[in-house]
Enzyme design. Sequence first.
Site, PDB file in Angstrom:
ATOM      1  N   LYS A  84       0.818  -1.225   0.000  1.00  0.00           N
ATOM      2  CA  LYS A  84       0.000   0.000   0.000  1.00  0.00           C
ATOM      3  C   LYS A  84       0.850   1.273   0.000  1.00  0.00           C
ATOM      4  O   LYS A  84       0.444   2.293  -0.530  1.00  0.00           O
ATOM      5  CB  LYS A  84      -0.950   0.006   1.192  1.00  0.00           C
ATOM      6  CG  LYS A  84      -2.134  -0.925   1.007  1.00  0.00           C
ATOM      7  CD  LYS A  84      -3.153  -0.748   2.120  1.00  0.00           C
ATOM      8  CE  LYS A  84      -4.419  -1.544   1.836  1.00  0.00           C
ATOM      9  NZ  LYS A  84      -4.207  -3.003   2.015  1.00  0.00           N
ATOM     10  N   GLU A 106      -9.895   7.318   3.540  1.00  0.00           N
ATOM     11  CA  GLU A 106     -10.856   6.553   4.334  1.00  0.00           C
ATOM     12  C   GLU A 106     -10.188   5.222   4.625  1.00  0.00           C
ATOM     13  O   GLU A 106      -9.302   4.786   3.897  1.00  0.00           O
ATOM     14  CB  GLU A 106     -12.157   6.349   3.572  1.00  0.00           C
ATOM     15  CG  GLU A 106     -12.199   5.152   2.646  1.00  0.00           C
ATOM     16  CD  GLU A 106     -11.232   5.219   1.483  1.00  0.00           C
ATOM     17  OE1 GLU A 106     -10.979   6.334   0.983  1.00  0.00           O
ATOM     18  OE2 GLU A 106     -10.723   4.156   1.078  1.00  0.00           O
ATOM     19  N   SER A 373       1.877  -9.761  -1.023  1.00  0.00           N
ATOM     20  CA  SER A 373       1.519  -8.343  -0.866  1.00  0.00           C
ATOM     21  C   SER A 373       1.863  -7.753   0.497  1.00  0.00           C
ATOM     22  O   SER A 373       2.092  -6.559   0.614  1.00  0.00           O
ATOM     23  CB  SER A 373       0.033  -8.157  -1.165  1.00  0.00           C
ATOM     24  OG  SER A 373      -0.753  -9.036  -0.388  1.00  0.00           O
TER      25      SER A 373
HETATM   26  C1  LIG Z   1      -4.979  -3.963   1.407  1.00  0.00           C
HETATM   27  C2  LIG Z   1      -4.270  -5.222   1.137  1.00  0.00           C
HETATM   28  C3  LIG Z   1      -4.643  -6.075   0.070  1.00  0.00           C
HETATM   29  C4  LIG Z   1      -5.829  -5.836  -0.800  1.00  0.00           C
HETATM   30  O1  LIG Z   1      -5.799  -4.683  -1.574  1.00  0.00           O
HETATM   31  P1  LIG Z   1      -5.566  -4.710  -3.144  1.00  0.00           P
HETATM   32  O2  LIG Z   1      -5.911  -3.352  -3.573  1.00  0.00           O
HETATM   33  O3  LIG Z   1      -6.485  -5.764  -3.716  1.00  0.00           O
HETATM   34  O4  LIG Z   1      -4.156  -5.064  -3.357  1.00  0.00           O
HETATM   35  C5  LIG Z   1      -3.866  -7.203  -0.157  1.00  0.00           C
HETATM   36  N1  LIG Z   1      -2.815  -7.510   0.627  1.00  0.00           N
HETATM   37  C6  LIG Z   1      -2.442  -6.734   1.661  1.00  0.00           C
HETATM   38  C7  LIG Z   1      -1.270  -7.140   2.476  1.00  0.00           C
HETATM   39  C8  LIG Z   1      -3.156  -5.570   1.949  1.00  0.00           C
HETATM   40  O5  LIG Z   1      -2.775  -4.805   2.981  1.00  0.00           O
END
Ligand SMILES: *Cc1c(COP(=O)(O)O)cnc(C)c1O
Length: 391
Positions: A84, A106, A373
Amino acid sequence: MLKGYFGDFGGQFVPELLIPPLQELEAAMERFLSDTDFKRELNHLFANYVGRPTPLYYCPNLSKDLGFKLWLKREDLTHTGAHKINNTLGQALLTKYMGKSKIIAETGAGQHGVATATAAAMLGLECLVFMGALDVQRQALNVKRMELLGAKVVPVESGTKTLKDAINAALRYWISHQEDTHYCIGSVVGPHPFPYMVREFQAVIGKEAKEQIIEQSGRLPDKVVACVGGGSNAMGIFFPFFEDKEVELIGVEAGGSGKPGDYHSATLNKGLPGVLHGTKTNLLQTKDGQILPSHSIAPGLDYPGVGPEHTYFQSIGRAKYEVVYDKEALEAFYTLSAKEGIIPALESSHALAYVLKLKGKLSNQTQVIVNLSGRGDKDLDIVFGSDFVQR
Ligand SMILES: *Cc1c(COP(=O)(O)O)cnc(C)c1O
């Protein structure tokens, strides 16, 4: 393609009052995203503040078990522990280049709020985070984190006191403070130019991964897999492979408990086209168009819509979208922790769970990249509080 659209999806379905700030943002994006100074400054921050490039890690132990080559793109190693930050830092820097002093966001579970507050602190911007009053109670630690970072958390008392009410409150605030305020959306969702702009900031993931796998293995991957909430980490890693038709792109959605009648977040598998938060895309809704609540064990996948570009990729067959259930994600969470010494976020565990199910089904030369992610430290309470027993 029509401007602001991905095939039939996307657009700007917003009240008249939002058109001026969106137009201003679009002009700024066109001017600065290709501006040498802006790019130099953002790349400097990516390298020295975020910790990019993140490694592309070959999993020796899991690859042996699975019978094919598994690679992880380590977004969990970024500053704040998830992808993010790539987006919030990009938008915060753009806010400065636009001559604005304040950034608002938000947040539901608090992750996007924390990432925005981090970027704002570093770049010296005032930061307001709108959060449903119920979420403020449930996510007390993230509220403290944001406050520590200098942000003001605004509890929203209207409606169901959750994410959708926070979004409405942020939009109202933006309309009345557009001269000095930028609204930082957290995924590839919302009206144009957000889905395009957020993808541009997250595409650094795929650009790096592509270079890294060619450097380390001499060729492109066969599959690239990522979890999909709003879709930003997935689009970030998919987009640079769009033209490489031999690379299969697979998004993984959250199926929730999988019990009939329970809510889930599998927007592309179970949703229908409609308009939500200013964009035309697939949505979880009833036949009469009422938005359904979503649910997943992974807080970041809990969103009833999905970025319009994913709906487009699905419609042209460029990417496919699979469903993984809570229990499978938890198993993958335990597996990666024990086998590779990496505790993954529950969101990322969904992508990994899909890949673990391919065990024995692919040739030993097949190369699969999973976008990791985020890291899982934030999820330990959920994992140990669940009734899942490790086998
Ligand atoms: C917020 C988040 C997501 C989901 O958001 P996307 O916009 O679909 O990437 C996925 N993995 C993590 C670790 C997150 O914090």
